[in-house]
Design an enzyme around this catalytic site. Structure first.
Site, mmCIF file in Angstrom:
data_model
loop_
_atom_site.group_PDB
_atom_site.id
_atom_site.type_symbol
_atom_site.label_atom_id
_atom_site.label_comp_id
_atom_site.label_asym_id
_atom_site.label_seq_id
_atom_site.Cartn_x
_atom_site.Cartn_y
_atom_site.Cartn_z
ATOM 1 N N GLN B 18 56.093 -45.265 82.733
ATOM 2 C CA GLN B 18 57.038 -44.695 81.757
ATOM 3 C C GLN B 18 58.469 -45.162 82.034
ATOM 4 O O GLN B 18 58.958 -45.045 83.160
ATOM 5 C CB GLN B 18 56.907 -43.171 81.886
ATOM 6 C CG GLN B 18 58.143 -42.360 81.648
ATOM 7 C CD GLN B 18 58.400 -42.180 80.182
ATOM 8 O OE1 GLN B 18 59.237 -42.893 79.644
ATOM 9 N NE2 GLN B 18 57.679 -41.298 79.536
ATOM 10 N N GLN B 42 55.621 -33.579 65.807
ATOM 11 C CA GLN B 42 55.119 -34.955 65.945
ATOM 12 C C GLN B 42 54.109 -34.999 67.080
ATOM 13 O O GLN B 42 54.410 -34.532 68.194
ATOM 14 C CB GLN B 42 56.313 -35.853 66.293
ATOM 15 C CG GLN B 42 56.091 -37.290 65.955
ATOM 16 C CD GLN B 42 57.301 -38.120 66.384
ATOM 17 O OE1 GLN B 42 58.314 -37.594 66.790
ATOM 18 N NE2 GLN B 42 57.145 -39.407 66.301
ATOM 19 N N GLU B 59 56.239 -37.887 76.525
ATOM 20 C CA GLU B 59 56.103 -37.161 77.802
ATOM 21 C C GLU B 59 56.932 -35.879 77.793
ATOM 22 O O GLU B 59 56.520 -34.864 78.353
ATOM 23 C CB GLU B 59 56.492 -38.065 78.972
ATOM 24 C CG GLU B 59 56.198 -37.392 80.302
ATOM 25 C CD GLU B 59 56.266 -38.328 81.497
ATOM 26 O OE1 GLU B 59 56.080 -39.537 81.320
ATOM 27 O OE2 GLU B 59 56.495 -37.815 82.603
ATOM 28 N N ARG B 61 57.562 -34.028 75.185
ATOM 29 C CA ARG B 61 56.818 -33.046 74.379
ATOM 30 C C ARG B 61 55.681 -32.424 75.213
ATOM 31 O O ARG B 61 55.457 -31.223 75.207
ATOM 32 C CB ARG B 61 56.245 -33.731 73.130
ATOM 33 C CG ARG B 61 57.251 -33.825 71.998
ATOM 34 C CD ARG B 61 56.785 -34.791 70.946
ATOM 35 N NE ARG B 61 57.128 -36.162 71.314
ATOM 36 C CZ ARG B 61 56.596 -37.232 70.750
ATOM 37 N NH1 ARG B 61 55.690 -37.107 69.820
ATOM 38 N NH2 ARG B 61 56.970 -38.433 71.121
#
Lengths: 308, 294
Positions: B18, B42, B59, B61
């Site tokens: 990430q 979303q 990530e 969320r």
């Protein structure tokens, strides 16, 4: 550390430089010529920049990048530098005041400089000039001053030294100074191979020696430095150049040899026994002429215009 | 192939590649509050990896839903070939958002480049929607950052602005930005000033840590002799003081010339050949002896 920074007798002088914050290069050492060119280095006294004589071949056009209008430094900047230099430079030296201007272009300032040299008896001032304006020098004898007149054949002077005093006047002035006891030197430089150059220059030598005997004579042939050629407007004097040397373009070696030998013979025949030198010539030319100038950077055997 | 699923939160794993390296807890809490109020607008983007799902995008969320102790989460499952492909997609998702830090951007792009999948910067740039120049700059910034030991707070722009100076001087500029002495918007001008400055000023910047404002002021002085004089006093002066000092020197030299000279003084022994040399100094006062090595 760079070897040039080492303080040895050979480069001792180059470390002396005097000026003021406004004019930082009033007194500095001239050591620009390369090893292949014989030129015993000397101190420049830069009391002014530019020259009103505007000779076609003058290197000042390049050095000052075309701006040869004369401008002179205030005495209050020049005199302290001289005092300091007199105090610190232990070895007797000659200060050439005609490197970036004509020494007699501005007598009012030069008279004070000449008198400043009289305050000591170690160093001498060299006045290098194409002027005949020596009135202030005639007032009294200054023993620390050497006058050096740059002369040329009248035809050359008429063609490329249009604003200078005629050579005969310069010779007359030299005679006047010599008569009252000044050391007077003469440089015949640049010698151009004009039509009938032997006759023209022969007459010049006769005229000179009929008036007085210079302490020494320095000869020179035209030198076409790249920057000079870049800024010179009249380039008609460059037509004889055929060779490139460490100090600009020059006449061919045989021609230069012929010129120098002509002068050596002529001066000897005329009974001239003082030193005769050649200016900024190649070491090869010295060898061709059968002379030994000594070794770089001392050139200890050369007795030319700007040195003892 | 793409499918939308409701998957168990505990089967979702964060992406080790990430781009984003730091997550602000407060921001996560704010996002959790908004999800609690309005629901998740979303879905996450994930890929299947064994029995688990690895996050490609979202990530924050996922962390918010974890915070809310939710059991299921809506996710779009992408069919992704390998790690680089996953990273690429993740980068596209994150890179164009402004909140990614310089160092995060440098890390991820360098990682993609070093994966060896792309032959040219151009190719990589096209894949992630950046120009060739941007990619080149970001990778250069990453390499220079390591060499200059620049902290994370220094932006790639600042590092690139110092290009053209020797490393010693670049480090000094970066150090000044880090400690807040030099604003990031002034870096480019300061570097330009250094490049134009003569050696004594450049030395003073490194050795005397001369303030940036003073350096700018001293560099404006046209005549090197005055510059040298001012430099000697510069540490004690403010930038306004420098201007006044220059004015005073000019006024003084009009009425009373200030002599400057160079002459040989002092003797130093060469440690190698034991020869003795006289040593020069450049200044009228305070002899500066030079070490002699032959």
């Amino acid at each position: 550390m760079n070897n040039n920074d080492l303080f040895t007798p050979a480069n001792e002088f180059k470390y002396y430089k005097y000026g003021t914050t406004k004019y930082p290069n009033i007194i500095r050492f001239f050591d620009k010529t390369p090893q292949t060119i014989v030129c015993p280095h000397f101190f420049e006294l830069n009391w002014g920049y530019g020259c009103r004589f505007d000779c076609a071949y003058c290197y000042l056009k390049g050095t000052l990048r075309g701006n040869t209008d004369p401008r002179y430094l205030p005495l209050k900047h020049i005199l302290p530098c001289l005092k300091e230099a007199f105090k610190e430079i232990s070895k007797p030296s000659i200060f050439n005041s005609g490197e970036l201007t004509d020494s007699l272009n501005f007598p009012k300032v030069m008279e004070r400089i000449v008198d400043e040299f009289e305050t000591q008896d170690k160093h001498k001032l060299l006045l290098l000039t194409k002027s005949a304006n020596v009135d202030f020098l005639l007032k009294k004898l200054r023993r620390q001053t050497i006058a050096s007149f740059s002369i040329n054949a009248p035809k050359v002077s008429d063609r490329w030294e249009k604003k200078t005093a005629p050579p005969i006047y310069r010779i007359e002035s030299g005679k006047k100074l010599s008569d009252i006891g000044y050391t007077v030197r003469v440089r015949i430089d640049p010698i151009f191979p004009i039509e009938n150059w032997k006759e023209e220059y022969g007459e010049l030598v006769d005229l000179l020696l009929s008036k007085f005997t210079p302490e020494r004579i320095t000869l020179g042939t035209p030198r076409g430095l790249a920057k000079t050629l870049m800024f010179a407007k009249d380039l008609s004097w460059t037509k004889w150049f055929t060779e490139k040397t460490g100090w600009g373009k020059k006449l061919s070696t045989p021609l230069r040899k012929e010129i120098y030998l002509f002068f050596f013979d002529k001066l000897r025949e005329s009974g001239f026994k003082n030193p005769v030198a050649i200016c900024k010539e190649t070491i090869d030319m010295w060898k061709i002429l059968g002379k030994n100038p000594g070794r770089f950077p001392y050139w200890e055997d050369v007795k030319c215009n700007c040195v003892w | 192939m793409v499918e939308v699923k409701l998957i168990s939160v505990d089967r979702v794993r964060p992406n080790p590649l990430q781009p984003r390296e730091s997550f602000d807890k407060e921001k996560i809490k704010e996002l959790a509050d908004s999800v609690r109020e309005a629901g998740l607008l979303q879905p996450l983007v994930v890929r299947k990896k064994g029995e688990t799902y690895q996050i490609i995008a979202g990530e924050r969320r996922w962390r918010a839903l974890n915070f809310l102790k939710r059991e299921k989460i809506p996710a779009i499952v992408w069919d992704v070939k390998d790690d680089t492909d996953a990273l690429e997609k993740s980068v596209v998702e994150n890179l164009h958002r402004e909140d990614l830090t310089s160092i995060e951007r440098e890390n991820v792009i360098t990682h993609l480049w070093e994966s060896g999948k792309y032959k040219t910067y151009d190719e990589l740039g096209k894949k992630i929607g950046k120009t060739r120049g941007t990619i080149e700059n970001i990778i250069k910034a990453k390499r220079d950052r390591e060499r200059l030991h620049a902290s994370q707070s220094i932006s790639s722009r600042t590092i690139l602005d110092t290009v053209g100076l020797p490393d010693k001087e670049r480090k000094e500029v970066v150090k000044r930005v880090e400690c807040g002495e030099l604003g990031t918007h002034k870096v480019r001008d300061f570097v330009r000033t250094i490049k134009k400055s003569p050696e004594p000023i450049r030395r003073a910047i490194i050795e005397d840590s001369l303030e940036s404002e003073i350096v700018e002021e001293v560099a404006k002085i046209e005549r090197p002799e005055i510059q040298r004089q001012v430099l000697k006093q510069a540490k004690k002066l403010s930038s306004e003081g420098v201007r006044d000092y220059v004015k005073a020197i000019k006024e003084r030299e009009e009425s009373e010339p200030i002599l400057i000279k160079e002459a040989p003084v002092g003797i130093l022994k060469c440690p190698v050949c034991n020869k003795k040399f006289k040593v020069i100094h450049q200044e009228p006062k305070g002899h500066k002896l030079v070490e002699v090595f032959s």
